[in-house]
Structure formats: C-alpha cells, structure tokens
Scaffold this active site. Structure first.
Site, PDB file in Angstrom:
ATOM      1  CD  GLN A 113      -4.199   2.574   6.479  1.00  0.00           C
ATOM      2  OE1 GLN A 113      -4.780   2.834   7.379  1.00  0.00           O
ATOM      3  NE2 GLN A 113      -4.758   2.206   5.354  1.00  0.00           N
TER       4      GLN A 113
ATOM      5  NE  ARG B  46      -0.824   1.735   3.645  1.00  0.00           N
ATOM      6  CZ  ARG B  46       0.181   2.420   3.834  1.00  0.00           C
ATOM      7  NH1 ARG B  46       1.587   1.784   4.074  1.00  0.00           N
ATOM      8  NH2 ARG B  46       0.492   3.929   3.761  1.00  0.00           N
ATOM      9  N   GLY B  47       0.248   2.483  -0.041  1.00  0.00           N
ATOM     10  CA  GLY B  47       0.797   3.678  -0.255  1.00  0.00           C
ATOM     11  C   GLY B  47       1.089   3.806  -1.616  1.00  0.00           C
ATOM     12  CB  ALA B  48       0.385   6.960  -3.757  1.00  0.00           C
TER      13      ALA B  48
ATOM     14  NE  ARG C 113      -6.143   0.905  -2.214  1.00  0.00           N
ATOM     15  CZ  ARG C 113      -5.616   1.394  -1.277  1.00  0.00           C
ATOM     16  NH1 ARG C 113      -4.528   1.466  -1.008  1.00  0.00           N
ATOM     17  NH2 ARG C 113      -6.697   1.915  -0.187  1.00  0.00           N
TER      18      ARG C 113
ATOM     19  CG  ASP D 255      -3.606   7.827  -1.701  1.00  0.00           C
ATOM     20  OD1 ASP D 255      -3.299   8.479  -0.758  1.00  0.00           O
ATOM     21  OD2 ASP D 255      -3.257   6.807  -2.130  1.00  0.00           O
TER      22      ASP D 255
ATOM     23  CG  ASN E 249      -3.304  11.823   2.037  1.00  0.00           C
ATOM     24  OD1 ASN E 249      -2.702  10.911   1.375  1.00  0.00           O
ATOM     25  ND2 ASN E 249      -3.069  12.159   3.185  1.00  0.00           N
ATOM     26  CE  LYS E 250      -5.852   5.591   4.064  1.00  0.00           C
ATOM     27  NZ  LYS E 250      -6.824   4.784   3.302  1.00  0.00           N
TER      28      LYS E 250
HETATM   29  O1  MRU Z   1      -4.944   3.307   1.821  1.00  0.00           O
HETATM   30  P1  MRU Z   1      -3.441   3.372   1.864  1.00  0.00           P
HETATM   31  O2  MRU Z   1      -2.779   3.012   3.180  1.00  0.00           O
HETATM   32  O3  MRU Z   1      -3.027   3.025   0.578  1.00  0.00           O
HETATM   33  O4  MRU Z   1      -3.403   4.974   2.040  1.00  0.00           O
HETATM   34  C1  MRU Z   1      -2.057   5.462   1.968  1.00  0.00           C
HETATM   35  C2  MRU Z   1      -2.170   7.111   1.888  1.00  0.00           C
HETATM   36  O5  MRU Z   1      -3.144   7.652   2.104  1.00  0.00           O
HETATM   37  C3  MRU Z   1      -0.796   8.044   2.024  1.00  0.00           C
HETATM   38  O6  MRU Z   1      -1.002   8.957   2.570  1.00  0.00           O
HETATM   39  C4  MRU Z   1      -0.559   8.105   0.310  1.00  0.00           C
HETATM   40  O7  MRU Z   1      -0.684   6.854  -0.379  1.00  0.00           O
HETATM   41  C5  MRU Z   1       1.112   8.422   0.399  1.00  0.00           C
HETATM   42  S1  MRU Z   1       1.948   7.092   0.722  1.00  0.00           S
HETATM   43  C6  MRU Z   1       3.662   7.853   0.508  1.00  0.00           C
END
Ligand code: MRU
Length: 341
Positions: free
Chosen positions: A183, A44-46, A79, A224, A234-235
């Site tokens: 997370q 996970r993480g963009a 995703r 994201d 973003n999250k």
């Molecule tokens: O659902 P996730 O855990 O993939 O969400 C991650 C985030 O929202 C992060 O802030 C984003 O991907 C940046 S990661 C460097």
C-alpha cells in the site's frame, strides 16, 4: 481523486488493487459486491471501508426491502479489524430500523451519506490539527496508505503531510513499502506524486535503521482501531516503527477520525487482528499481476495488522482534537458523551 462516489444506485470505487498501473472504477450495486471489494482490498483504509459499508447496506435495502439484517451481516463479515465498518453498519441499521418499512431504504441512504460527509469533514480537521502538532518536523516517515484513497477527503496521516507540504513546512516524506500488499509503494507514492510532495520509498526492513540514523524527525501513521485505553491496531509493521521512534526520541503520531475509536474494547487485547491469505506473502503484485517471491506452497503467516501499546504513542490526532499523552482519560475526552467508556 475520488476513491468512492455514489452515482444514482451505483457505488463507483477506484479498484485500488490495480493502482498505480491502471485507474479503473468498479461499479457496485449491493452488499455482496461491496463486501467482496472490501475483502480483496479494492476498497480499503479504515474510514473508507466504513463509508463503503454504509452504502453497501443502503444499496441492498433499495433492491430488497427485507434485506436489512442479512445485508448488515454480509458487510460485518467483510473485514474484522477496522471498527469504522462496524460503526457505520450499526448507524445505518439503526436509522433504517427507526422508520416504517416503506421508508427504510431512504433512511439508510441518508445515514450513509451523513457518514460520508462526516468522514470528509473529519479528514480536513485532522489535517489542520496534525499540521499544528508537527510544525517544524521537516522529514517525516509514514506507513501504509492513509490518504485520499483510504478516507473521504484528504485522508488522515497523509492529509496531515499534504497540509504541511502545502504550507512549505515539509522537506521529505519517507514511505515504507508496506508488504505484503504494498500500500505504501503502490498507493502512497501514487498520491504523493500527484500532490507534488518530495518522497523516498524504503523497504520495510530499512525503516527502523533509518529512524535510528537520525534521518527522520517524526513518524505518523493512521489507525484501524483504537481501544479505549489508546492501544492501537494498524497495518502490520506499525509496532516496530513505534519502538524505533521511541528509541530515537522522536514523536510517533497516530491520526484518525473518532469513528476509529472503539470504547467497547478496553485494551488492544480485545481487538481482532485480521489474518489474510498466505498467497499474499508468497507473491508481490506488479503491473503484470502477482509475481511469486518464494517456493510454491511455502508456509506463511500473514497478519494484516499489529498492536502498538498506547505508551509508545506520542499523540492521537482526531477531528475533535489531540490526545497526548494517550491514555483512557484523554481518549475518552475525544468521544461524544454517550459513547464514552
Ligand atoms: O489493509 P489496509 O490497507 O486497509 O490497511 C490500512 C491501514 O492500516 C491504515 O493505516 C488505516 O486503515 C488508516 S487509513 C486512513
């Protein structure tokens, strides 16, 4: 700590759903299992999703030379919100399409490796630019996980915090839990402990009040997808933090590589925000597995992301520099010329 590494024809990835209780590596060999790992947030993480997707297409092509289109489709369905995934799949697809069939797998793999190396270099540059910007801000709040588990190298927002800490400029990081999948509580705390950075964990509902109470000098988050006008996906929970930071008069900073900017989305309104399973809201993960927190079958909403308007963002920190104020013109200047909106 290496969240993702290619080992011959196997992509090895730390299963992030098991952290911090178990450190186990997944062995992924094709597009379907890479996509599944992304879908269930084991990867996970963009930026990391983008890198994994590039390898997913390349591994599939190595197994089946006729699988380019289907492998790309499989990855794209994993995703929807982090545009890094679509950008990486498009780069690998184009690299493979540009060469004769017998060389496609090698071309795809070379492109996936380039994306990986670029994201790692981007993380390093973001840490440097972000630490310059936030110098003097000693207590900083962050959301979700944006470190070495979320991006190759040191990560984005968490990389900035690690850089500030390494030069003794940081007193404390405040970490939100980041429900429903925790997370922050599971992954950011895991990373900060390993880095030896002082931190405190907050429930998400406490964050805005803590910001209003003057305990925090800045907020920094990852991204994201950033629309051409600077609007941010973003999250979930990010929007409230941005409002609280504005009300308190402290900087709200976004850090991410330019691969997260989507010039094809004029504003945030065009960004698809992922809605995930209600089961994630009905339970929390623990060392013993998922623990219910409400009655079985409770109706739930589970948006994984929210939108923050550019007007609430003090600065966007990328590997190519900083946009501040954040608006169409400053965001466009961060992109290489052909990609500009
Ligand atoms: O659902 P996730 O855990 O993939 O969400 C991650 C985030 O929202 C992060 O802030 C984003 O991907 C940046 S990661 C460097």
């Amino acid at each position: 700590m290496t969240a993702l590494r290619l080992d011959g024809e196997v992509l090895r990835a730390i299963d992030q759903t098991l952290l911090p209780w178990r450190e186990r590596e997944l062995e992924l060999t094709g597009a379907a299992d890479v996509a599944e790992a992304i879908r269930r947030l084991a990867i996970r993480g963009a930026p990391l999703i983008g890198v994994a997707a590039g390898y997913g297409v390349a591994l599939e092509l190595a197994r089946d030379p006729g699988a380019l289109a289907s492998a790309c489709q499989t990855m794209l369905r994993a995703r929807p919100t982090a545009v890094n995934l679509a950008h990486a799949v498009e780069r690998v697809r184009r690299a493979a399409s540009d060469v004769p069939p017998g060389r496609q797998a090698a071309a795809a793999l070379a492109q996936a490796r380039s994306i990986h190396a670029e994201e790692e270099a981007a993380s390093e540059a973001i840490a440097t630019h972000g630490a310059e910007l936030l110098a003097g801000r000693r207590r900083i709040l962050t959301h979700c996980n944006t470190g070495a588990l979320a991006a190759p190298g040191r990560g984005t927002a968490l990389g900035v915090l690690a850089e500030l800490a390494s030069s003794d400029q940081l007193e404390q990081v405040l970490v939100t839990e980041s429900r429903p999948l925790l997370q922050g509580a599971r992954l950011t705390v895991y990373e900060l402990r390993r880095l030896g950075v002082a931190h405190e964990l907050l429930v998400d509902g406490a964050a805005c009040g803590v910001i209003a109470g003057g305990v925090v000098d800045a907020v920094i988050v990852g991204c994201d997808r950033v629309a051409a006008n600077g609007d941010l996906a973003n999250k979930v929970g990010t929007y409230g933090l941005a409002l609280a930071a504005r009300a308190a008069g402290i900087p709200f900073v976004v850090a991410g590589p330019t691969s997260t900017i989507d010039p094809r989305c004029p504003t945030g309104a065009q960004i698809e925000l992922e809605e995930r399973s209600p089961e994630e809201v009905r339970s929390v993960s623990s060392s013993a597995g998922a623990v219910p927190v409400t009655a079985p079958g409770t109706p739930c909403r589970n948006p994984a992301f929210d939108l923050t308007p550019a007007s609430l963002i003090t600065a966007l920190v990328t590997e190519r520099g900083v946009a501040s104020p954040v608006a169409a013109e400053s965001v466009s200047r961060l992109l290489p010329s052909p990609a500009r909106a």
